[in-house]
Design an enzyme around this catalytic site. Structure first.
Site, PDB file in Angstrom:
ATOM      1  N   CYS A   1      38.571  43.296  35.491  1.00 12.65           N
ATOM      2  CA  CYS A   1      37.559  42.850  35.940  1.00 12.65           C
ATOM      3  C   CYS A   1      35.985  43.486  35.324  1.00 12.65           C
ATOM      4  O   CYS A   1      35.307  42.467  36.101  1.00 12.65           O
ATOM      5  CB  CYS A   1      38.433  44.164  36.970  1.00 12.65           C
ATOM      6  SG  CYS A   1      37.987  45.076  36.779  1.00 12.65           S
TER       7      CYS A   1
ATOM      8  N   ASP B   1      33.479  39.804  45.372  1.00 11.81           N
ATOM      9  CA  ASP B   1      34.761  40.542  44.236  1.00 11.81           C
ATOM     10  C   ASP B   1      35.008  39.383  43.273  1.00 11.81           C
ATOM     11  O   ASP B   1      36.199  38.775  43.896  1.00 11.81           O
ATOM     12  CB  ASP B   1      35.662  40.968  44.335  1.00 11.81           C
ATOM     13  CG  ASP B   1      36.606  41.836  43.690  1.00 11.81           C
ATOM     14  OD1 ASP B   1      36.565  41.128  42.331  1.00 11.81           O
ATOM     15  OD2 ASP B   1      37.804  42.469  43.676  1.00 11.81           O
TER      16      ASP B   1
ATOM     17  N   HIS C   1      38.047  49.539  39.235  1.00 16.47           N
ATOM     18  CA  HIS C   1      37.867  48.471  39.790  1.00 16.47           C
ATOM     19  C   HIS C   1      36.740  47.871  39.512  1.00 16.47           C
ATOM     20  O   HIS C   1      35.732  48.752  39.547  1.00 16.47           O
ATOM     21  CB  HIS C   1      38.582  47.734  41.152  1.00 16.47           C
ATOM     22  CG  HIS C   1      38.560  46.363  41.103  1.00 16.47           C
ATOM     23  ND1 HIS C   1      39.116  45.019  40.263  1.00 16.47           N
ATOM     24  CD2 HIS C   1      37.929  45.267  42.290  1.00 16.47           C
ATOM     25  CE1 HIS C   1      38.968  44.071  41.085  1.00 16.47           C
ATOM     26  NE2 HIS C   1      37.928  44.688  41.633  1.00 16.47           N
TER      27      HIS C   1
END
Lengths: 669, 306
Positions: free
Chosen positions: A422, A482, A466
């Site tokens: 991520c 995202d 994250h």
């Protein structure tokens, strides 16, 4: 020596050794291995001295050992100041004391020190397992204390253990009362923090590779109880930090100088700062309680966009939650969140804009070039975001084992390796957007969480950590984007663990973690039950001070010293009541048999008429007295008492039907 | 059993005519004799101690001697001496007043410990050793001793070992006004005493004494007695509690009381009746005699019978 030397009872030696072992075991997690080895050696040494195999160590030995321990601590921690070196010194001194137990005074010193060493452990962890171990240690130490005072025939180890267990059990009610009533005072002095206070979990900077490390730990980061329903998994973005500064490799926080005017923090209960109106909050807020595990950071986690609902919590200028002192023990706080929000929608001041567009010179030339080109082709920022996400979606892989990157991290990731975790996606996305002239920033925190099926709360693990991005779009303000969701939508919609459970690298750091076996039904439910216990402990015991006032004011109506004192007295005597009852009970002889039971019932009935039997009054005297006062009952009374007398004192084992019948003739009231 | 009750009632009634208004001490004294124990009567002069002792001896129909203890009395005066008999050409033993079925030892604490201890063997063993020869005393053998309170001048307190030989110590106390008025208006007690006739004989007494030992004491009564005795061993201001001999004495007296009440079994009230007379002279400590009695009353009030 003029005084006769004191002979340590054998049982006391054993229990003292066990006390030292228990105290050491509690601290084993953070002590250097050499110190534990040294302590074990000292314990063996003491046993040899006691058995007469070796002589008592000389003064030189002791001086040498002490300085060796000090030196060892200095080498291990680089300093003698600080929590961990101090504790290490304490424990080495504590263990060395075993070598010079000549008098009872020495044994007592060691035992009292053991209590202190056990309590010091609270500075490190306070979980339910630790608490249970601490109780066991206190039991062992108390046994040692009792054993020190036992002499000769009575010096039996198990007897002391039974006694100490009994004593601690008797102390439990009082402990509960004190727990409920005694107010939690703030610390009188600041306890030095752990030297290795590297933050646990999400930290205040982000470098490629950080989050893959986190994915290897199954520890819980925090737990959340929602007052109402839990929101959808995909909307659970727990914002922790906003990172706006990039040095070519690491993203970090802007620092307080990034903002020019006004207070940066708006504390709970204070007047709203002027910048508070920059956030538009719509609809009903979600309300929830977060129990955060120690993170050693002062940032807290909340859904966007939050407002604090507990004292001691502040809202920051970039709409996150913040607490003054780093979270070193479990912390509980309440917050409200409006999921429907707009932050700074109208305009971004030029100075802010320049900050959120700033990029270091000399890094990632290819990305800058492509970004400039795309911007010309797609002038609309929103369309540009979509185009970049489409590019990710095409042939990028979301993986726990990304290849290593060189100097131009973004260039290599975007145009060559295309495999990443991520933080690769978030970092490259923000870099690209800034290069294309769209203000953007990185946000780190946690995404998702595991719903506890019975506990009615949500577990957020470290592997849920994250990173994502926020871009500023005119009229919409800061919008969450995202890029990971574009590549691996299942990661966001279900949970991280479900997504990666089969992949290599997940939970690499903990081969035996119960999370690894979540596909086995009973192990998984065991794990969840253990967690429920842990959460209840954190919520009701460790986090009790936040509920205390509410509870006390519900009991007392108004909390003032007078009423607190009364409650303490009342509850204290209530707690001692069973003890008193037991003491009284043991004096009374048990009721022998049915004959006595009949007579006692007769006495009870008479007592209701105000003619109770006095202690020590024989049945005949009693009958004479009450028959005199109740002449109308005299025949029945005499019939019963004569029967009783004959059955009790004359013959044994005769059936008592007649007595029952006589009793029936006595009125109940 | 009712026979014993009838006899006992008759005896008590008869003595009651001489010693007016003192039924309880009379019953206790009788119980003591039925239980084969020696009796110590302690009171101020003029309260009727000697009268009670003489009346008891008279009613029981036993051979009776009286020894007035004085400070110059010697052991030989009570035990007897060997006198040279010119006719036989040898020594012949002349038994002293101790050789009798009922010995009234009046004012026993007026004499020296030396003479007091001469009584010891007689009371404990029922025999005396004189000039190297052991001589048995007649049976039954009772000692009824009277004494003045120790605080009176010219008294030697009895040694503990001696006190322990007495089964009971009772005191009479002042008569109540009605009894005293009756006493003043009636015939002189000394005259009545001289007219008193026996209403028992030696054989009957032996039978009764045998029956006393057959009275049943159930477990619960024994437990109660033991608990009472146990309590005396942890009392304040008392050095030593009741000895096992004391608790056996208590049970024996309680049996006698039960029998006199016409029962074959002991009830707690029997024990309560005898508890203070049997125990009060056996406890020694810093407490005074009055304090001992009130401590014993406390014990009775705190130990439950169940």
């Amino acid at each position: 020596m003029t005084q006769p030397q004191w002979q340590t009872p054998r049982a006391a030696i054993i229990w003292m050794q066990l006390s030292v072992a228990a105290s050491l075991a509690l601290h084993a997690g953070h002590l250097p291995a050499w110190l534990i080895a040294a302590a074990l050696t000292v314990m063996a040494w003491q046993i040899c001295v006691y058995r007469g195999v070796i002589a008592h160590p000389s003064t030189w030995h002791k001086v040498l050992l002490t300085s060796a321990c000090l030196g060892g601590v200095l080498v291990t921690y680089d300093s003698l100041i600080g929590l961990e070196p101090m504790v290490a010194i304490l424990i080495s001194g504590f263990a060395l004391k075993l070598l010079e137990i000549h008098r009872r005074r020495d044994a007592l010193l060691l035992i009292y020190l053991a209590y202190f060493v056990v309590v010091v452990q609270c500075l490190f962890t306070q979980g339910i397992t630790t608490a249970a171990l601490m109780v066991a240690s206190v039991c062992v130490i108390t046994t040692a204390l009792i054993a020190v005072y036992q002499q000769g025939e009575r010096a039996h180890g198990w007897l002391a253990l039974r006694k100490s267990t009994l004593m601690l059990a008797q102390a439990v009610p009082l402990m509960l009362v004190l727990f409920i009533i005694i107010p939690r005072l703030g610390p009188l002095w600041v306890v030095p923090q752990q030297a290795s206070a590297a933050s646990i979990g999400v930290s205040d900077s982000m470098t490629p590779g950080d989050f893959t490390d986190l994915s290897a730990t199954p520890k819980v980061a925090f737990r959340v109880s929602f007052d109402g329903d839990m929101p959808a998994q995909a909307s659970l973005y727990w914002r922790g930090l906003v990172l706006s500064k990039f040095d070519g490799r690491t993203w970090s926080q802007l620092g307080p100088w990034g903002y020019r005017t006004g207070n940066l923090l708006q504390w709970y209960g204070d007047r709203a700062e002027p910048w508070d109106s920059l956030a538009e909050r719509r609809g009903q807020p979600l309300e929830y309680t977060v129990t955060l595990e120690p993170s050693n950071g002062s940032w807290l986690f909340a859904l966007a966009t939050p407002r604090p609902a507990s004292p001691g919590i502040a809202l920051t200028r970039d709409f996150r939650l913040y607490t003054r002192s780093p979270v070193v023990t479990e912390k509980q706080y309440r917050a409200q969140s409006w999921l429907d929000y707009k932050i700074e929608p109208e305009r971004l001041p030029p100075w802010r804009r320049s900050i959120e567009l700033r990029l270091p010179e000399g890094f990632n030339p290819k990305t800058r070039e492509v970004a400039a080109r795309w911007r010309e082709e797609t002038p609309d920022p929103e369309a540009l975001v979509q185009r970049l996400l489409d590019y990710y979606r095409r042939d990028f892989v979301y993986t726990l084992k990304p290849p290593l990157l060189g100097k131009h991290t973004v260039d290599e990731f975007l145009w060559q390796t295309r495999r990443g975790f991520c933080e690769f996606f978030a970092g490259s996305f923000v870099f690209f957007m800034r290069a294309a002239g769209v203000p953007a920033r990185v946000v780190v925190g946690y995404q998702g969480g595991e719903r506890h099926p019975e506990g009615d709360y949500m577990l957020v693990h470290q592997y849920d950590a994250h990173a994502w991005a926020e871009v500023w779009l005119a009229g919409r303000g800061w919008v969450r984007v995202d890029p990971t969701a574009a590549v691996a939508p299942a990661r966001i919609e279900s949970s991280f663990a479900d997504y990666f459970s089969a992949e290599e690298g997940f939970l690499d750091g903990s081969p035996l973690a119960l999370e690894r076996f979540r596909h086995i039904g009973w192990i998984n439910s065991l794990r969840l039950q253990l967690d429920e216990l842990e959460y209840a402990w954190a919520k009701w015991v460790l986090g009790y001070d936040s509920n205390q006032m509410t509870l006390l004011s519900r009991i007392l109506g108004r909390v003032d010293p007078m009423r607190m004192g009364m409650l303490l007295l009342f509850a204290g005597s209530l707690a001692l009541l069973p003890v008193g009852w037991m003491l009284l009970r043991s004096r009374q002889r048990p009721v022998r048999d049915d004959i006595d039971r009949c007579f006692l019932e007769f006495c009870r009935r008479m007592a209701r008429l105000g003619l109770g039997r006095r202690i020590g009054e024989g049945p005949r005297d009693y009958a004479a007295r009450i028959a005199n006062q109740k002449p109308e009952l005299a025949p029945e009374i005499w019939a019963l008492v004569n029967l009783y007398e004959r059955q009790r004192y004359a013959t044994a084992g005769e059936n008592n039907l007649a007595l029952r019948q006589a009793l029936r003739r006595i009125p109940r009231r | 059993m009712s026979g014993v009750k009838k006899i006992a009632d008759a005896v008590v009634h008869r003595i009651g005519q001489v010693l007016i208004g003192k039924e309880e001490p009379i019953r206790l004294a009788l119980a003591c004799l039925f239980a084969r124990g020696h009796l110590l009567i302690e009171d101020l002069p003029g309260m009727g101690k000697t009268t009670l002792a003489r009346a008891l001896a008279g009613v029981l129909g036993l051979e009776y001697t009286r020894i007035q203890f004085t400070s110059d009395l010697l052991p030989a005066d009570i035990v007897g001496v060997s006198v040279y008999d010119r006719n036989n050409g040898g020594f012949e033993f002349h038994p002293g007043p101790l050789f009798s079925q009922v010995v009234l030892a009046d004012e026993i604490n007026r004499t020296t410990p030396k003479t007091q201890s001469a009584l010891l063997e007689a009371m404990a063993e029922g025999q005396v050793s004189v000039e190297g020869e052991t001589r048995a005393l007649p049976s039954p053998f009772f000692v009824i001793a009277t004494q003045n309170p120790v605080s009176q001048s010219g008294t030697f307190p009895l040694p503990e070992s001696q006190l322990d030989r007495f089964l009971m110590r009772i005191s009479l106390g002042y008569p109540d006004p009605a009894a005293e008025r009756e006493l003043l208006a009636g015939v002189d007690p000394r005259v009545r005493l001289s007219r008193m006739k026996a209403c028992m004989d030696q054989k009957l007494l032996c039978q009764i004494q045998q029956k006393v030992t057959e009275v049943q004491a159930s477990d619960s009564v024994v437990d109660y007695l033991q608990e009472l005795v146990q309590q005396t061993r942890s009392m304040p201001d008392i050095e030593h509690g009741i000895s096992p001999r004391g608790s056996m004495a208590l049970l024996q007296c309680a049996r006698a009381c039960a029998l006199m009440d016409g029962r074959r079994y002991v009830i707690p009230e029997d024990i309560q009746t005898c508890f203070i007379p049997v125990c009060n002279h056996r406890l020694r400590g810093t407490a005074s005699e009055q304090e001992v009695v009130s401590l014993l009353r406390q014990v009775l009030d705190t130990v439950d019978i169940l």
